[in-house]
Design a protein around this motif. Structure first.
Motif, PDB file in Angstrom:
ATOM      1  N   ALA A  21      37.143  -9.706  72.050  1.00 33.41           N
ATOM      2  CA  ALA A  21      37.522 -10.135  70.704  1.00 33.41           C
ATOM      3  C   ALA A  21      38.320 -11.439  70.696  1.00 33.41           C
ATOM      4  CB  ALA A  21      38.326  -9.031  70.021  1.00 33.41           C
ATOM      5  N   ASN A  22      39.221 -11.617  71.674  1.00 34.11           N
ATOM      6  CA  ASN A  22      40.129 -12.764  71.598  1.00 34.11           C
ATOM      7  C   ASN A  22      40.012 -13.740  72.764  1.00 34.11           C
ATOM      8  OD1 ASN A  22      41.407 -12.098  69.175  1.00 34.11           O
ATOM      9  ND2 ASN A  22      42.702 -10.603  70.204  1.00 34.11           N
ATOM     10  N   ASN A  23      39.005 -13.563  73.618  1.00 36.48           N
ATOM     11  CA  ASN A  23      38.979 -14.413  74.812  1.00 36.48           C
ATOM     12  C   ASN A  23      37.699 -15.236  74.942  1.00 36.48           C
ATOM     13  OD1 ASN A  23      37.172 -12.428  75.399  1.00 36.48           O
ATOM     14  ND2 ASN A  23      38.376 -11.486  77.038  1.00 36.48           N
ATOM     15  N   GLY A  24      36.994 -15.445  73.840  1.00 35.73           N
ATOM     16  CA  GLY A  24      35.824 -16.296  73.884  1.00 35.73           C
ATOM     17  C   GLY A  24      34.561 -15.632  74.383  1.00 35.73           C
ATOM     18  N   ASN A  25      34.600 -14.324  74.605  1.00 37.36           N
ATOM     19  CA  ASN A  25      33.438 -13.638  75.159  1.00 37.36           C
ATOM     20  C   ASN A  25      32.354 -13.350  74.134  1.00 37.36           C
ATOM     21  OD1 ASN A  25      34.431 -13.645  77.688  1.00 37.36           O
ATOM     22  ND2 ASN A  25      35.044 -11.500  77.756  1.00 37.36           N
ATOM     23  N   LYS A  26      32.647 -13.526  72.844  1.00 40.40           N
ATOM     24  CA  LYS A  26      31.646 -13.216  71.824  1.00 40.40           C
ATOM     25  C   LYS A  26      30.378 -14.036  72.042  1.00 40.40           C
ATOM     26  CE  LYS A  26      34.622 -13.894  68.519  1.00 40.40           C
ATOM     27  NZ  LYS A  26      35.165 -14.103  67.161  1.00 40.40           N
ATOM     28  N   THR A  27      30.555 -15.328  72.314  1.00 46.32           N
ATOM     29  CA  THR A  27      29.392 -16.188  72.557  1.00 46.32           C
ATOM     30  C   THR A  27      28.692 -15.785  73.837  1.00 46.32           C
ATOM     31  OG1 THR A  27      30.441 -18.032  71.396  1.00 46.32           O
ATOM     32  CG2 THR A  27      28.634 -18.566  72.875  1.00 46.32           C
ATOM     33  N   ARG A  28      29.461 -15.463  74.880  1.00 46.69           N
ATOM     34  CA  ARG A  28      28.856 -15.026  76.140  1.00 46.69           C
ATOM     35  C   ARG A  28      28.079 -13.731  75.945  1.00 46.69           C
ATOM     36  NH1 ARG A  28      33.532 -15.379  79.747  1.00 46.69           N
ATOM     37  NH2 ARG A  28      32.764 -13.470  80.691  1.00 46.69           N
ATOM     38  N   THR A  29      28.613 -12.833  75.130  1.00 44.08           N
ATOM     39  CA  THR A  29      27.914 -11.578  74.863  1.00 44.08           C
ATOM     40  C   THR A  29      26.569 -11.856  74.202  1.00 44.08           C
ATOM     41  OG1 THR A  29      29.978 -10.347  74.624  1.00 44.08           O
ATOM     42  CG2 THR A  29      28.021  -9.365  73.634  1.00 44.08           C
ATOM     43  N   TYR A  30      26.589 -12.676  73.172  1.00 44.25           N
ATOM     44  CA  TYR A  30      25.354 -13.016  72.456  1.00 44.25           C
ATOM     45  C   TYR A  30      24.344 -13.675  73.391  1.00 44.25           C
ATOM     46  CZ  TYR A  30      22.169 -15.199  69.137  1.00 44.25           C
ATOM     47  OH  TYR A  30      21.039 -15.595  68.472  1.00 44.25           O
ATOM     48  N   ASN A  31      24.787 -14.629  74.198  1.00 49.01           N
ATOM     49  CA  ASN A  31      23.879 -15.336  75.099  1.00 49.01           C
ATOM     50  C   ASN A  31      23.302 -14.408  76.161  1.00 49.01           C
ATOM     51  OD1 ASN A  31      24.246 -17.742  73.749  1.00 49.01           O
ATOM     52  ND2 ASN A  31      25.872 -18.465  75.109  1.00 49.01           N
ATOM     53  N   PHE A  32      24.149 -13.477  76.643  1.00 50.42           N
ATOM     54  CA  PHE A  32      23.658 -12.551  77.667  1.00 50.42           C
ATOM     55  C   PHE A  32      22.650 -11.565  77.079  1.00 50.42           C
ATOM     56  CE2 PHE A  32      24.319  -8.767  80.516  1.00 50.42           C
ATOM     57  CZ  PHE A  32      23.661  -9.317  81.613  1.00 50.42           C
ATOM     58  N   VAL A  33      22.865 -11.148  75.834  1.00 48.41           N
ATOM     59  CA  VAL A  33      21.883 -10.288  75.158  1.00 48.41           C
ATOM     60  C   VAL A  33      20.546 -11.012  75.044  1.00 48.41           C
ATOM     61  CG1 VAL A  33      21.291  -9.220  72.936  1.00 48.41           C
ATOM     62  CG2 VAL A  33      23.552  -8.862  73.929  1.00 48.41           C
ATOM     63  N   LYS A  34      20.584 -12.308  74.725  1.00 47.08           N
ATOM     64  CA  LYS A  34      19.356 -13.102  74.660  1.00 47.08           C
ATOM     65  C   LYS A  34      18.654 -13.120  76.020  1.00 47.08           C
ATOM     66  CE  LYS A  34      19.177 -17.080  72.619  1.00 47.08           C
ATOM     67  NZ  LYS A  34      19.545 -18.463  72.188  1.00 47.08           N
ATOM     68  N   GLU A  35      19.435 -13.278  77.100  1.00 50.20           N
ATOM     69  CA  GLU A  35      18.863 -13.306  78.449  1.00 50.20           C
ATOM     70  C   GLU A  35      18.246 -11.957  78.808  1.00 50.20           C
ATOM     71  OE1 GLU A  35      21.071 -16.202  81.406  1.00 50.20           O
ATOM     72  OE2 GLU A  35      22.517 -14.924  80.380  1.00 50.20           O
ATOM     73  N   LEU A  36      18.934 -10.868  78.448  1.00 53.66           N
ATOM     74  CA  LEU A  36      18.397  -9.538  78.742  1.00 53.66           C
ATOM     75  C   LEU A  36      17.050  -9.327  78.056  1.00 53.66           C
ATOM     76  CD1 LEU A  36      21.495  -7.142  78.549  1.00 53.66           C
ATOM     77  CD2 LEU A  36      20.031  -7.528  80.533  1.00 53.66           C
ATOM     78  N   LYS A  37      16.940  -9.787  76.824  1.00 50.32           N
ATOM     79  CA  LYS A  37      15.682  -9.640  76.096  1.00 50.32           C
ATOM     80  C   LYS A  37      14.578 -10.473  76.730  1.00 50.32           C
ATOM     81  CE  LYS A  37      15.475  -9.248  71.634  1.00 50.32           C
ATOM     82  NZ  LYS A  37      15.053  -7.846  71.540  1.00 50.32           N
ATOM     83  N   LEU A  38      14.968 -11.591  77.331  1.00 55.40           N
ATOM     84  CA  LEU A  38      13.995 -12.474  77.974  1.00 55.40           C
ATOM     85  C   LEU A  38      13.509 -11.910  79.306  1.00 55.40           C
ATOM     86  CD1 LEU A  38      12.589 -15.296  77.933  1.00 55.40           C
ATOM     87  CD2 LEU A  38      14.598 -16.163  79.154  1.00 55.40           C
ATOM     88  N   TYR A  39      14.440 -11.324  80.079  1.00 53.43           N
ATOM     89  CA  TYR A  39      14.122 -10.905  81.441  1.00 53.43           C
ATOM     90  C   TYR A  39      13.678  -9.449  81.556  1.00 53.43           C
ATOM     91  CZ  TYR A  39      15.911 -15.241  83.470  1.00 53.43           C
ATOM     92  OH  TYR A  39      16.097 -16.549  83.821  1.00 53.43           O
ATOM     93  N   THR A  40      13.943  -8.621  80.553  1.00 54.61           N
ATOM     94  CA  THR A  40      13.556  -7.207  80.628  1.00 54.61           C
ATOM     95  C   THR A  40      12.921  -6.775  79.313  1.00 54.61           C
ATOM     96  OG1 THR A  40      15.521  -6.148  79.669  1.00 54.61           O
ATOM     97  CG2 THR A  40      15.685  -6.838  81.964  1.00 54.61           C
ATOM     98  N   ASN A  41      12.268  -5.618  79.369  1.00 55.71           N
ATOM     99  CA  ASN A  41      11.692  -5.042  78.150  1.00 55.71           C
ATOM    100  C   ASN A  41      12.609  -3.978  77.548  1.00 55.71           C
ATOM    101  OD1 ASN A  41       9.266  -6.536  78.293  1.00 55.71           O
ATOM    102  ND2 ASN A  41       8.492  -5.151  79.876  1.00 55.71           N
ATOM    103  N   ILE A  42      13.807  -3.850  78.096  1.00 56.86           N
ATOM    104  CA  ILE A  42      14.732  -2.825  77.647  1.00 56.86           C
ATOM    105  C   ILE A  42      15.522  -3.323  76.439  1.00 56.86           C
ATOM    106  CG2 ILE A  42      16.647  -1.338  78.350  1.00 56.86           C
ATOM    107  CD1 ILE A  42      14.000  -0.846  79.827  1.00 56.86           C
ATOM    108  N   GLU A  43      15.766  -2.425  75.499  1.00 55.56           N
ATOM    109  CA  GLU A  43      16.570  -2.768  74.329  1.00 55.56           C
ATOM    110  C   GLU A  43      18.007  -3.102  74.742  1.00 55.56           C
ATOM    111  OE1 GLU A  43      15.798  -3.027  71.146  1.00 55.56           O
ATOM    112  OE2 GLU A  43      13.708  -2.369  71.248  1.00 55.56           O
TER     113      GLU A  43
END
Length: 284
Positions: A52-74
């Motif tokens: 919430a307070n350490n800048g990870n929100k953007t990292r979370t969003y970007n990593f979710v995008k990567e997961l969708k790209l590299y796997t078929n898992i939700e």
């Protein structure tokens, strides 16, 4: 090698895995190799933690995008609300919706100012999510009571409020006393909660680290567990095997009690997590 009596077919259980966003996952080939190994298991979703307070929100969003790209898992991003306003939350939720995300882990988040009442709770976040789209929402549950709860009944009623608001299932805080979890599950049923209560399993890779988590989160550590790790002759490799076998035994015991869904807190130790499911029906 001991073969466990109650054989578990990996296709008979539903798994979900929690990660935190790596600092630079794009350069870590080994990490993605292990992710892909996990994705071949009977995985329902992969959740991604949120800062919430350490800048990870953007990292979370970007990593979710990567997961969708590299796997078929939700993917199931964590969203916390305690330090957010409804407008910013709505914008973030819409970003995930546009990305095709259907699963959300809805949490209040850590609140350090105990002298001031939070403006939003997880229940409010669930209501907001359901107004935007029909997300599959997971919320947190605490078999051994949230550290801030007045008592266990108050904690249970708070869980029921989140379920009644539209949450589809609850994922528990990790635990090591299975009887505590089973009692908690029965209390949930007695309260009229019909949605799944999914046990959160934290395999022990580093006992000292996990023990600190337990002290902070009010998690009971059984005497037998402490004794396993307090032996002076334990090597890193031996501790690795102990942690793996404890996780395997927990899954088997819960399976015998009718549990078919398991949420695994990976701490990004993915080769260790994969070894658990490679050896799910054996103990060395």
């Amino acid at each position: 090698m001991i073969f466990l009596k109650n054989f578990i077919n990996i296709d008979d259980i539903n798994l979900s895995f929690e990660f935190f966003p790596p600092l630079d996952s794009s350069k870590n080939e080994k990490f993605w190799k292990e992710i892909k190994r996990l994705s071949t298991l009977h995985s329902k979703f992969m959740s991604v933690t949120y800062g919430a307070n350490n800048g990870n929100k953007t990292r979370t969003y970007n990593f979710v995008k990567e997961l969708k790209l590299y796997t078929n898992i939700e993917s199931a991003p964590h969203i916390t609300c305690v330090h957010e306003n409804p407008r910013d939350l709505k914008n973030l939720i819409l970003k995930y919706l546009n990305l095709g995300v259907k699963n959300i882990v809805a949490l209040r988040g850590d609140y350090l100012n105990k002298n001031k009442e939070p403006q939003m709770y997880a229940c409010d976040l669930v209501i907001l999510l359901k107004k935007i789209a029909d997300f599959n929402i997971s919320v947190a549950a605490y078999p051994e009571v949230h550290p801030e709860a007045k008592n266990s009944q108050f904690d249970l009623m708070n869980l029921k409020k989140k379920i009644d608001a539209g949450a589809n299932q609850a994922i528990t805080q990790f635990f090591f006393d299975i009887e505590n979890f089973l009692r908690f599950r029965d209390k949930c049923v007695g309260l009229g909660i019909k949605e799944k209560i999914i046990p959160g399993i934290l395999p022990i890779y580093d006992f000292n680290q996990v023990y600190k988590f337990c002290l902070i989160s009010n998690i009971f550590v059984p005497i037998w567990l402490k004794k396993l790790y307090l032996k002076s002759d334990n090597t890193v490799n031996k501790n690795y095997i102990i942690g793996r076998n404890i996780a395997i035994n927990m899954i088997h015991t819960l399976y015998k009690e009718g549990i078919r869904d398991f949420h695994i807190y990976t701490l990004n130790k993915l080769d260790f997590i994969n070894s658990i499911f490679v050896n799910l029906n054996t103990i060395f």
